[in-house]
Design a protein around this motif. Structure first.
Motif, PDB file in Angstrom:
ATOM      1  N   ASP A  82       3.553  -0.295  18.860  1.00  0.00           N
ATOM      2  CA  ASP A  82       4.124  -0.554  20.188  1.00  0.00           C
ATOM      3  C   ASP A  82       5.638  -0.546  20.071  1.00  0.00           C
ATOM      4  O   ASP A  82       6.208  -1.221  19.203  1.00  0.00           O
ATOM      5  N   PHE A  83       6.297   0.200  20.951  1.00  0.00           N
ATOM      6  CA  PHE A  83       7.749   0.332  20.898  1.00  0.00           C
ATOM      7  C   PHE A  83       8.400  -0.677  21.840  1.00  0.00           C
ATOM      8  O   PHE A  83       8.256  -0.602  23.054  1.00  0.00           O
ATOM      9  N   THR A  84       9.111  -1.633  21.254  1.00  0.00           N
ATOM     10  CA  THR A  84       9.778  -2.691  22.007  1.00  0.00           C
ATOM     11  C   THR A  84      11.263  -2.412  22.191  1.00  0.00           C
ATOM     12  O   THR A  84      11.954  -3.159  22.864  1.00  0.00           O
ATOM     13  N   GLY A  85      11.742  -1.350  21.565  1.00  0.00           N
ATOM     14  CA  GLY A  85      13.143  -0.959  21.682  1.00  0.00           C
ATOM     15  C   GLY A  85      13.271   0.537  21.492  1.00  0.00           C
ATOM     16  O   GLY A  85      12.325   1.209  21.096  1.00  0.00           O
ATOM     17  N   VAL A  86      14.440   1.044  21.802  1.00  0.00           N
ATOM     18  CA  VAL A  86      14.720   2.472  21.609  1.00  0.00           C
ATOM     19  C   VAL A  86      15.351   2.635  20.228  1.00  0.00           C
ATOM     20  O   VAL A  86      16.301   1.946  19.888  1.00  0.00           O
ATOM     21  N   GLY A  87      14.809   3.520  19.446  1.00  0.00           N
ATOM     22  CA  GLY A  87      15.296   3.735  18.091  1.00  0.00           C
ATOM     23  C   GLY A  87      14.157   3.649  17.098  1.00  0.00           C
ATOM     24  O   GLY A  87      13.016   3.392  17.458  1.00  0.00           O
ATOM     25  N   GLN A  88      14.500   3.860  15.839  1.00  0.00           N
ATOM     26  CA  GLN A  88      13.469   3.922  14.803  1.00  0.00           C
ATOM     27  C   GLN A  88      13.319   2.592  14.083  1.00  0.00           C
ATOM     28  O   GLN A  88      14.222   1.774  14.043  1.00  0.00           O
ATOM     29  N   PHE A  89      12.120   2.411  13.526  1.00  0.00           N
ATOM     30  CA  PHE A  89      11.918   1.335  12.575  1.00  0.00           C
ATOM     31  C   PHE A  89      11.052   1.846  11.443  1.00  0.00           C
ATOM     32  O   PHE A  89      10.342   2.846  11.578  1.00  0.00           O
ATOM     33  N   VAL A  90      11.161   1.187  10.309  1.00  0.00           N
ATOM     34  CA  VAL A  90      10.527   1.641   9.073  1.00  0.00           C
ATOM     35  C   VAL A  90       9.569   0.558   8.602  1.00  0.00           C
ATOM     36  O   VAL A  90       9.907  -0.626   8.608  1.00  0.00           O
ATOM     37  N   PHE A  91       8.350   0.977   8.205  1.00  0.00           N
ATOM     38  CA  PHE A  91       7.382  -0.002   7.725  1.00  0.00           C
ATOM     39  C   PHE A  91       6.505   0.591   6.633  1.00  0.00           C
ATOM     40  O   PHE A  91       6.413   1.802   6.459  1.00  0.00           O
ATOM     41  N   SER A  92       5.856  -0.299   5.902  1.00  0.00           N
ATOM     42  CA  SER A  92       4.897   0.093   4.865  1.00  0.00           C
ATOM     43  C   SER A  92       3.812  -0.973   4.808  1.00  0.00           C
ATOM     44  O   SER A  92       3.887  -1.981   5.509  1.00  0.00           O
ATOM     45  N   VAL A 124       8.250  10.580  20.839  1.00  0.00           N
ATOM     46  CA  VAL A 124       8.013   9.705  19.696  1.00  0.00           C
ATOM     47  C   VAL A 124       8.277  10.531  18.440  1.00  0.00           C
ATOM     48  O   VAL A 124       7.719  11.609  18.282  1.00  0.00           O
ATOM     49  N   SER A 125       9.154  10.031  17.575  1.00  0.00           N
ATOM     50  CA  SER A 125       9.412  10.711  16.308  1.00  0.00           C
ATOM     51  C   SER A 125       8.677   9.972  15.197  1.00  0.00           C
ATOM     52  O   SER A 125       8.541   8.750  15.229  1.00  0.00           O
ATOM     53  N   PHE A 126       8.189  10.729  14.232  1.00  0.00           N
ATOM     54  CA  PHE A 126       7.390  10.139  13.162  1.00  0.00           C
ATOM     55  C   PHE A 126       7.780  10.776  11.832  1.00  0.00           C
ATOM     56  O   PHE A 126       8.023  11.974  11.765  1.00  0.00           O
ATOM     57  N   GLU A 127       7.828   9.967  10.785  1.00  0.00           N
ATOM     58  CA  GLU A 127       8.135  10.489   9.455  1.00  0.00           C
ATOM     59  C   GLU A 127       7.343   9.726   8.398  1.00  0.00           C
ATOM     60  O   GLU A 127       7.364   8.498   8.364  1.00  0.00           O
ATOM     61  N   PHE A 128       6.604  10.460   7.588  1.00  0.00           N
ATOM     62  CA  PHE A 128       6.003   9.927   6.364  1.00  0.00           C
ATOM     63  C   PHE A 128       6.980  10.231   5.243  1.00  0.00           C
ATOM     64  O   PHE A 128       7.338  11.395   5.036  1.00  0.00           O
ATOM     65  N   PRO A 136      11.212   9.080  -4.068  1.00  0.00           N
ATOM     66  CA  PRO A 136      10.924   9.896  -2.884  1.00  0.00           C
ATOM     67  C   PRO A 136      10.881  11.381  -3.251  1.00  0.00           C
ATOM     68  O   PRO A 136      11.763  11.868  -3.958  1.00  0.00           O
ATOM     69  N   PHE A 137       9.834  12.087  -2.801  1.00  0.00           N
ATOM     70  CA  PHE A 137       9.768  13.514  -3.114  1.00  0.00           C
ATOM     71  C   PHE A 137       9.443  14.390  -1.916  1.00  0.00           C
ATOM     72  O   PHE A 137       9.607  15.607  -1.979  1.00  0.00           O
ATOM     73  N   LEU A 138       9.003  13.814  -0.806  1.00  0.00           N
ATOM     74  CA  LEU A 138       8.677  14.642   0.341  1.00  0.00           C
ATOM     75  C   LEU A 138       8.760  13.816   1.617  1.00  0.00           C
ATOM     76  O   LEU A 138       8.260  12.696   1.665  1.00  0.00           O
ATOM     77  N   GLU A 139       9.416  14.380   2.635  1.00  0.00           N
ATOM     78  CA  GLU A 139       9.440  13.775   3.957  1.00  0.00           C
ATOM     79  C   GLU A 139       8.682  14.694   4.907  1.00  0.00           C
ATOM     80  O   GLU A 139       8.953  15.884   4.976  1.00  0.00           O
ATOM     81  N   LEU A 173       6.526   4.648   6.223  1.00  0.00           N
ATOM     82  CA  LEU A 173       6.458   5.298   7.527  1.00  0.00           C
ATOM     83  C   LEU A 173       7.664   4.913   8.365  1.00  0.00           C
ATOM     84  O   LEU A 173       8.051   3.740   8.402  1.00  0.00           O
ATOM     85  N   LYS A 174       8.247   5.901   9.033  1.00  0.00           N
ATOM     86  CA  LYS A 174       9.363   5.676   9.952  1.00  0.00           C
ATOM     87  C   LYS A 174       8.948   6.247  11.299  1.00  0.00           C
ATOM     88  O   LYS A 174       8.456   7.369  11.381  1.00  0.00           O
TER      89      LYS A 174
END
Length: 195
Positions: A82-92, A124-128, A136-139, A173-174
């Motif tokens: 759920d997006f509570t703000g504009v911008g990215q956040f990162v989690f694992s 929605v932007s997504f990055e693994f 880190p070896f792949l985004e 995940l970002k």
């Protein structure tokens, strides 16, 4: 990596041992699924069926991550953001439960499914970010806008890469949204050996 249109990104995998680009791949949206079964090499934790407190690494004011039974591709739950703000956040996961150790050398395919409601707006932007042996070896990047993402359905995306026997794979995940109030579901996380 470069965006080459139609919501796809051209990625170059870099071999740190030989300092060479080892392959170029495109994160591809999969529109047809094969009915043939192949084993998911990830742990059962990666089905997102187990309720878990996710580790927010940065940008915590921009979103909330939880396991949800509202939408699911398979199993009893999916991962809801759920997006509570504009911008990215990162989690694992904050644990080793999502880690994978390669049983042999080969090409592996990581796939995942994403769901946005029919009423969704904004991008929605997504990055693994994939880590191999903690490096880190792949985004894997994707922009889920309302023009290229099929709303109201599970969209499947896949990426292939090389691993050697004993390599330990882990994930960060970002994710971000162009507007608040958006949400997205993630499920069907699968890793298979392309043999």
């Amino acid at each position: 990596f470069w965006n080459i249109g139609s919501g796809h990104t051209l990625l170059f995998n870099f071999n740190y041992k030989t300092n060479e680009i080892i392959m170029a791949t495109i994160l591809a949206k999969i529109t047809n699924s094969i009915s043939e079964y192949s084993e998911n090499l990830l742990t059962p934790f990666c089905t997102f069926d187990k309720t878990h407190t996710w580790n927010i690494i940065s940008g915590g004011a921009n979103g909330i991550v939880s396991n949800s039974s509202v939408r699911k591709f398979e199993g009893s739950k999916s991962l809801r953001v759920d997006f509570t703000g504009v911008g990215q956040f990162v989690f694992s996961s904050g644990s080793t439960e999502m880690n994978f150790t390669a049983p042999k050398d080969g090409i592996y395919i990581l796939s995942s499914r994403f769901f946005r409601e029919l009423t969704a707006t904004g991008d929605v932007s997504f990055e693994f970010t994939l880590f191999k042996n903690a490096i880190p070896f792949l985004e894997i990047n994707e922009n889920f806008n309302t023009e290229t993402f099929e709303l109201g359905k599970w969209n499947n995306f896949a990426q292939s890469f090389e691993l050697e026997e004993g390599d330990v794979l882990s994930f960060v995940l970002k994710i971000g949204s162009s507007i608040t109030g958006n949400h997205i579901y993630i499920d069907g996380l699968k890793l298979e050996l392309d043999d």
